[in-house]
Scaffold this motif. Structure first.
Motif, PDB file in Angstrom:
ATOM      1  N   TYR A  56       0.680  -1.059   0.092  1.00 38.23           N
ATOM      2  CA  TYR A  56      -0.088   0.113   0.045  1.00 38.23           C
ATOM      3  C   TYR A  56       0.838   1.211   0.083  1.00 38.23           C
ATOM      4  CZ  TYR A  56      -3.584  -3.346   1.204  1.00 38.23           C
ATOM      5  OH  TYR A  56      -4.381  -4.545   1.208  1.00 38.23           O
ATOM      6  N   ILE A  57       2.088   1.304  -0.421  1.00 43.19           N
ATOM      7  CA  ILE A  57       3.028   2.440  -0.437  1.00 43.19           C
ATOM      8  C   ILE A  57       2.789   3.153   0.969  1.00 43.19           C
ATOM      9  CG2 ILE A  57       3.792   4.046  -1.777  1.00 43.19           C
ATOM     10  CD1 ILE A  57       2.241   3.168  -4.239  1.00 43.19           C
ATOM     11  N   PRO A  58       3.176   2.761   2.113  1.00 41.11           N
ATOM     12  CA  PRO A  58       2.911   3.222   3.339  1.00 41.11           C
ATOM     13  C   PRO A  58       3.653   4.508   3.532  1.00 41.11           C
ATOM     14  CG  PRO A  58       4.248   1.325   3.675  1.00 41.11           C
ATOM     15  CD  PRO A  58       3.794   1.302   2.454  1.00 41.11           C
ATOM     16  N   ASN A  59       2.872   5.742   3.826  1.00 36.73           N
ATOM     17  CA  ASN A  59       3.340   6.840   4.118  1.00 36.73           C
ATOM     18  C   ASN A  59       4.484   7.629   3.304  1.00 36.73           C
ATOM     19  OD1 ASN A  59       2.090   6.562   6.689  1.00 36.73           O
ATOM     20  ND2 ASN A  59       3.359   4.901   7.238  1.00 36.73           N
ATOM     21  N   ARG A  60       5.235   7.112   2.600  1.00 30.63           N
ATOM     22  CA  ARG A  60       6.046   7.761   1.505  1.00 30.63           C
ATOM     23  C   ARG A  60       6.013   7.500   0.197  1.00 30.63           C
ATOM     24  NH1 ARG A  60      11.587   9.402   4.306  1.00 30.63           N
ATOM     25  NH2 ARG A  60      10.913   9.511   6.418  1.00 30.63           N
ATOM     26  N   ALA A  61       6.000   8.310  -0.443  1.00 29.16           N
ATOM     27  CA  ALA A  61       5.939   8.384  -2.061  1.00 29.16           C
ATOM     28  C   ALA A  61       6.994   7.608  -2.407  1.00 29.16           C
ATOM     29  CB  ALA A  61       5.986   9.819  -2.896  1.00 29.16           C
ATOM     30  N   ARG A  62       6.735   6.607  -3.702  1.00 25.76           N
ATOM     31  CA  ARG A  62       7.798   5.952  -4.120  1.00 25.76           C
ATOM     32  C   ARG A  62       8.129   6.356  -5.716  1.00 25.76           C
ATOM     33  NH1 ARG A  62       6.017  -0.250  -3.597  1.00 25.76           N
ATOM     34  NH2 ARG A  62       6.324   0.559  -1.400  1.00 25.76           N
ATOM     35  N   GLU A  63       9.360   6.541  -6.024  1.00 33.22           N
ATOM     36  CA  GLU A  63       9.846   6.528  -7.415  1.00 33.22           C
ATOM     37  C   GLU A  63       9.943   5.308  -8.114  1.00 33.22           C
ATOM     38  OE1 GLU A  63      13.264   9.147  -7.990  1.00 33.22           O
ATOM     39  OE2 GLU A  63      12.945  10.207  -6.408  1.00 33.22           O
ATOM     40  N   LEU A  64       9.007   5.160  -9.215  1.00 33.03           N
ATOM     41  CA  LEU A  64       8.718   3.951 -10.047  1.00 33.03           C
ATOM     42  C   LEU A  64       8.131   4.405 -11.342  1.00 33.03           C
ATOM     43  CD1 LEU A  64       9.273   0.793  -9.865  1.00 33.03           C
ATOM     44  CD2 LEU A  64       6.826   0.790  -9.146  1.00 33.03           C
ATOM     45  N   THR A  65       8.926   4.090 -12.360  1.00 35.57           N
ATOM     46  CA  THR A  65       8.153   4.378 -13.626  1.00 35.57           C
ATOM     47  C   THR A  65       7.341   3.090 -14.325  1.00 35.57           C
ATOM     48  OG1 THR A  65      10.194   5.560 -14.187  1.00 35.57           O
ATOM     49  CG2 THR A  65       9.032   4.779 -16.226  1.00 35.57           C
ATOM     50  N   VAL A  66       6.113   3.388 -14.330  1.00 37.64           N
ATOM     51  CA  VAL A  66       5.289   2.526 -14.751  1.00 37.64           C
ATOM     52  C   VAL A  66       4.572   2.822 -16.120  1.00 37.64           C
ATOM     53  CG1 VAL A  66       4.775   1.607 -12.301  1.00 37.64           C
ATOM     54  CG2 VAL A  66       3.390   3.405 -13.297  1.00 37.64           C
ATOM     55  N   LYS A  67       3.929   1.748 -16.584  1.00 35.16           N
ATOM     56  CA  LYS A  67       3.586   2.087 -18.170  1.00 35.16           C
ATOM     57  C   LYS A  67       1.942   2.125 -17.970  1.00 35.16           C
ATOM     58  CE  LYS A  67       7.392  -0.005 -20.761  1.00 35.16           C
ATOM     59  NZ  LYS A  67       7.511  -0.970 -21.828  1.00 35.16           N
ATOM     60  N   HIS A  68       1.453   1.409 -16.945  1.00 33.94           N
ATOM     61  CA  HIS A  68       0.090   1.181 -16.939  1.00 33.94           C
ATOM     62  C   HIS A  68      -0.482   1.293 -15.512  1.00 33.94           C
ATOM     63  CE1 HIS A  68       0.230  -0.222 -21.184  1.00 33.94           C
ATOM     64  NE2 HIS A  68       1.124  -1.078 -20.818  1.00 33.94           N
ATOM     65  N   VAL A  69      -1.672   2.063 -15.295  1.00 32.50           N
ATOM     66  CA  VAL A  69      -2.160   2.401 -13.928  1.00 32.50           C
ATOM     67  C   VAL A  69      -3.578   2.088 -13.871  1.00 32.50           C
ATOM     68  CG1 VAL A  69      -0.052   3.978 -13.480  1.00 32.50           C
ATOM     69  CG2 VAL A  69      -2.433   4.880 -14.320  1.00 32.50           C
ATOM     70  N   LEU A  70      -4.058   1.681 -12.958  1.00 31.31           N
ATOM     71  CA  LEU A  70      -5.391   1.333 -12.818  1.00 31.31           C
ATOM     72  C   LEU A  70      -5.940   2.200 -11.600  1.00 31.31           C
ATOM     73  CD1 LEU A  70      -6.895  -2.354 -12.914  1.00 31.31           C
ATOM     74  CD2 LEU A  70      -7.603  -0.958 -11.059  1.00 31.31           C
ATOM     75  N   ASN A  71      -7.177   2.539 -11.876  1.00 32.94           N
ATOM     76  CA  ASN A  71      -8.104   3.386 -10.906  1.00 32.94           C
ATOM     77  C   ASN A  71      -9.359   2.903 -10.477  1.00 32.94           C
ATOM     78  OD1 ASN A  71      -8.907   5.641  -9.297  1.00 32.94           O
ATOM     79  ND2 ASN A  71      -9.678   6.653 -11.332  1.00 32.94           N
ATOM     80  N   ASN A  72      -9.501   2.358  -9.132  1.00 33.52           N
ATOM     81  CA  ASN A  72     -10.716   1.774  -8.851  1.00 33.52           C
ATOM     82  C   ASN A  72     -11.718   2.873  -8.340  1.00 33.52           C
ATOM     83  OD1 ASN A  72     -10.453  -1.022  -9.599  1.00 33.52           O
ATOM     84  ND2 ASN A  72      -9.301  -1.271  -7.783  1.00 33.52           N
ATOM     85  N   SER A  73     -12.832   2.762  -8.284  1.00 38.84           N
ATOM     86  CA  SER A  73     -14.054   3.441  -7.936  1.00 38.84           C
ATOM     87  C   SER A  73     -15.222   2.650  -7.417  1.00 38.84           C
ATOM     88  CB  SER A  73     -14.327   4.451  -8.832  1.00 38.84           C
ATOM     89  OG  SER A  73     -15.358   5.408  -8.210  1.00 38.84           O
ATOM     90  N   PHE A  74     -15.603   2.360  -6.282  1.00 37.29           N
ATOM     91  CA  PHE A  74     -16.809   1.529  -6.039  1.00 37.29           C
ATOM     92  C   PHE A  74     -17.688   2.140  -5.026  1.00 37.29           C
ATOM     93  CE2 PHE A  74     -12.762  -1.493  -6.008  1.00 37.29           C
ATOM     94  CZ  PHE A  74     -12.888  -1.759  -7.303  1.00 37.29           C
ATOM     95  N   ALA A  75     -19.050   2.132  -5.668  1.00 34.17           N
ATOM     96  CA  ALA A  75     -19.756   3.034  -5.022  1.00 34.17           C
ATOM     97  C   ALA A  75     -20.972   2.218  -4.459  1.00 34.17           C
ATOM     98  CB  ALA A  75     -20.570   3.824  -6.093  1.00 34.17           C
ATOM     99  N   PHE A  76     -21.964   2.878  -3.421  1.00 36.95           N
ATOM    100  CA  PHE A  76     -23.265   2.565  -2.959  1.00 36.95           C
ATOM    101  C   PHE A  76     -23.746   1.696  -4.174  1.00 36.95           C
ATOM    102  CE2 PHE A  76     -23.702   5.240   1.165  1.00 36.95           C
ATOM    103  CZ  PHE A  76     -22.489   4.516   1.608  1.00 36.95           C
ATOM    104  N   GLY A  77     -24.537   0.615  -3.526  1.00 39.03           N
ATOM    105  CA  GLY A  77     -25.531  -0.164  -4.495  1.00 39.03           C
ATOM    106  C   GLY A  77     -24.723  -0.895  -5.193  1.00 39.03           C
ATOM    107  N   GLY A  78     -23.275  -1.112  -5.181  1.00 43.64           N
ATOM    108  CA  GLY A  78     -22.376  -1.809  -5.812  1.00 43.64           C
ATOM    109  C   GLY A  78     -22.116  -1.540  -7.291  1.00 43.64           C
ATOM    110  N   ASN A  79     -22.189  -0.139  -7.474  1.00 44.78           N
ATOM    111  CA  ASN A  79     -22.011   0.599  -8.505  1.00 44.78           C
ATOM    112  C   ASN A  79     -20.262   0.581  -8.695  1.00 44.78           C
ATOM    113  OD1 ASN A  79     -24.578   1.312 -10.129  1.00 44.78           O
ATOM    114  ND2 ASN A  79     -24.704   2.068  -8.137  1.00 44.78           N
ATOM    115  N   ASN A  80     -19.632  -0.359  -9.413  1.00 47.26           N
ATOM    116  CA  ASN A  80     -18.174  -0.145  -9.517  1.00 47.26           C
ATOM    117  C   ASN A  80     -17.990   0.398 -10.931  1.00 47.26           C
ATOM    118  OD1 ASN A  80     -18.099  -1.758  -7.068  1.00 47.26           O
ATOM    119  ND2 ASN A  80     -19.166  -3.575  -8.446  1.00 47.26           N
ATOM    120  N   ALA A  81     -16.744   1.018 -11.020  1.00 49.32           N
ATOM    121  CA  ALA A  81     -16.140   1.496 -12.129  1.00 49.32           C
ATOM    122  C   ALA A  81     -14.496   1.517 -12.073  1.00 49.32           C
ATOM    123  CB  ALA A  81     -16.646   2.908 -12.568  1.00 49.32           C
ATOM    124  N   THR A  82     -13.850   1.066 -13.122  1.00 43.78           N
ATOM    125  CA  THR A  82     -12.367   0.951 -13.215  1.00 43.78           C
ATOM    126  C   THR A  82     -11.954   1.718 -14.543  1.00 43.78           C
ATOM    127  OG1 THR A  82     -12.246  -1.010 -11.932  1.00 43.78           O
ATOM    128  CG2 THR A  82     -10.423  -0.445 -13.265  1.00 43.78           C
TER     129      THR A  82
END
Length: 412
Positions: A379-405
């Motif tokens: 969970y990358i605790p407390n300090r930012a991490r320098e790391l070059t990545v090519k693909h990132v994923l963003n999760n969003s999960f809402a009330f009623g089970g409405n999920n979007a990535t």
């Protein structure tokens, strides 16, 4: 969902970003705060919390507009936030200088929000309970329907294409991004100003307070001693374009919007599915649309609300989909710094994902002190991490089970 084939597959790219957050006004200030692990929590100032057991939230601080605006924006906090972020994103894209030479009917707007649905009712309630100015004209003037967000942006920035407001709870921002993606892939528009904005109305604060879901001091996602979420406010805007259009006009491309996944498991009105079934599906669908394998993902911006059930369910879902690779993927919750921006959350977090790709730095999960055996990822605790990545994923999960990535990638 629009069917993507080899014939019609094209790229959708990001050319501008804008932010208003509890830790900074503008992209640069917000990003500096993110990578330094700044906490945006403060004692509530918007309304009196003396009758509540919790008194803290993540409010936007020191916000001032440097331009004269009409009364309809002056009186509406959400309008001001999205206007500022939209102006910043449009300026970075270069379209604020030369968009007059393009077909404005092919410039669309999509926004996610939650509080915009609540604030008109709250204003009416306050007017009715006030001892002054209870006239009908004042009540009418106080009501701004949710679609006023896109109407205001269209008016000020002269976008004349299709507009949409997503009110799909806390995944609203990602739903707006998905809608914009489809319009662009189908070549129905050239540009979409997309994102979300929210403020903290008392009705929303009361709702989560009554659910006993509010953290008293800090938001601690994935920490064993987490006590709940913290409500935040602000706005995040992305300028999304068809790759061919952006390339032709010489735009600087920040990232590619590679794909999305949507689902609704309908398990419960407020609780997540304990095995994260809907979350697994929307993450998996996003990977399929982006034509990526689980091992391609280099970072996950987690939904990470700081509530026990949500954090556990998301961890289970990530491990189910990514298998052993789940332990190799850094993931963090920026809600630990800015709180849960409700309908604007995934829009702001999408901007953060693009910034992580641009700078090769992954923001931390702050206030992470005691590992939880049931939440055992990186969970990358407390300090930012320098790391070059090519693909990132963003999760969003809402009330009623409405999920979007959503998935964002470095442009190739």
């Amino acid at each position: 969902m629009f069917l993507i084939t080899e014939k019609n597959k094209s790229k959708v790219v990001i050319t501008g970003l804008g932010l208003v957050t509890p830790v900074g006004i503008g992209v640069q200030k917000s990003w500096e705060s993110f990578i330094h692990g700044c906490d945006g929590a403060n004692e509530m100032k918007s309304f009196d919390t003396s009758q509540y057991k919790v008194h803290r939230s993540c409010e936007v601080k020191d916000f001032h507009l440097d331009v004269e605006l009409e009364n309809q924006i002056k009186e509406n906090t959400i309008h001001k936030y999205v206007y500022y972020a939209a102006r910043e994103a449009l300026q970075e894209s270069g379209l604020s200088h030369d968009k007059s030479s393009f077909n404005k009917e092919r410039f669309g707007i999509a926004m996610g929000t939650l509080a915009a649905e609540l604030t008109p009712h709250e204003r009416l309630l306050r007017l009715h309970t006030s001892k002054k100015d209870n006239g009908f004209d004042k009540i009418v003037a106080a009501v701004y329907p949710p679609n006023s967000i896109t109407n205001i942006l269209a008016q000020y920035f002269h976008f004349e294409g299709p507009t949409m407001v997503s009110l799909n709870a806390c995944s609203s921002g990602n739903h707006a991004i998905a809608w914009a993606y489809d319009l662009l892939i189908e070549n129905k528009v050239d540009v979409v100003m997309v994102g979300g904005g929210d403020m903290i109305p008392q009705t929303e604060f009361t709702h989560f307070h009554n659910l006993k879901a509010l953290a008293p001091e800090h938001c601690q996602p994935f920490d064993k001693n987490r006590q709940g979420l913290m409500i935040g406010e602000g706005a995040g805007i992305l300028i999304m374009e068809r790759y061919e259009f952006a390339r032709k006009r010489g735009a600087v491309i920040i990232a590619e919007m590679a794909g999305y996944g949507l689902s609704c498991d309908g398990f419960h009105m407020t609780a997540p599915h304990p095995e994260g079934e809907g979350a697994v599906k929307c993450m998996g669908d996003a990977l399929k649309m982006a034509r990526l394998s689980p091992s391609d993902i280099g970072y996950i911006n987690a939904h990470g609300t700081g509530t026990p059930h949500n954090d556990k369910a998301e961890t289970i879902a990530i491990k189910h989909l990514f298998r052993d690779h789940a332990y190799n993927i850094p993931c963090s919750s920026t809600k630990s710094m800015i709180g849960h921006l409700m309908g604007a959350a995934s829009a702001v977090e999408s901007v953060i994902c693009c910034l992580a790709l641009r700078y090769g730095i992954l923001p931390p999960t702050i206030h992470y002190h005691t590992p939880d055996p049931e939440c055992d990822l990186d969970y990358i605790p407390n300090r930012a991490r320098e790391l070059t990545v090519k693909h990132v994923l963003n999760n969003s999960f809402a009330f009623g089970g409405n999920n979007a990535t959503t998935i964002f990638s470095k442009i190739e």
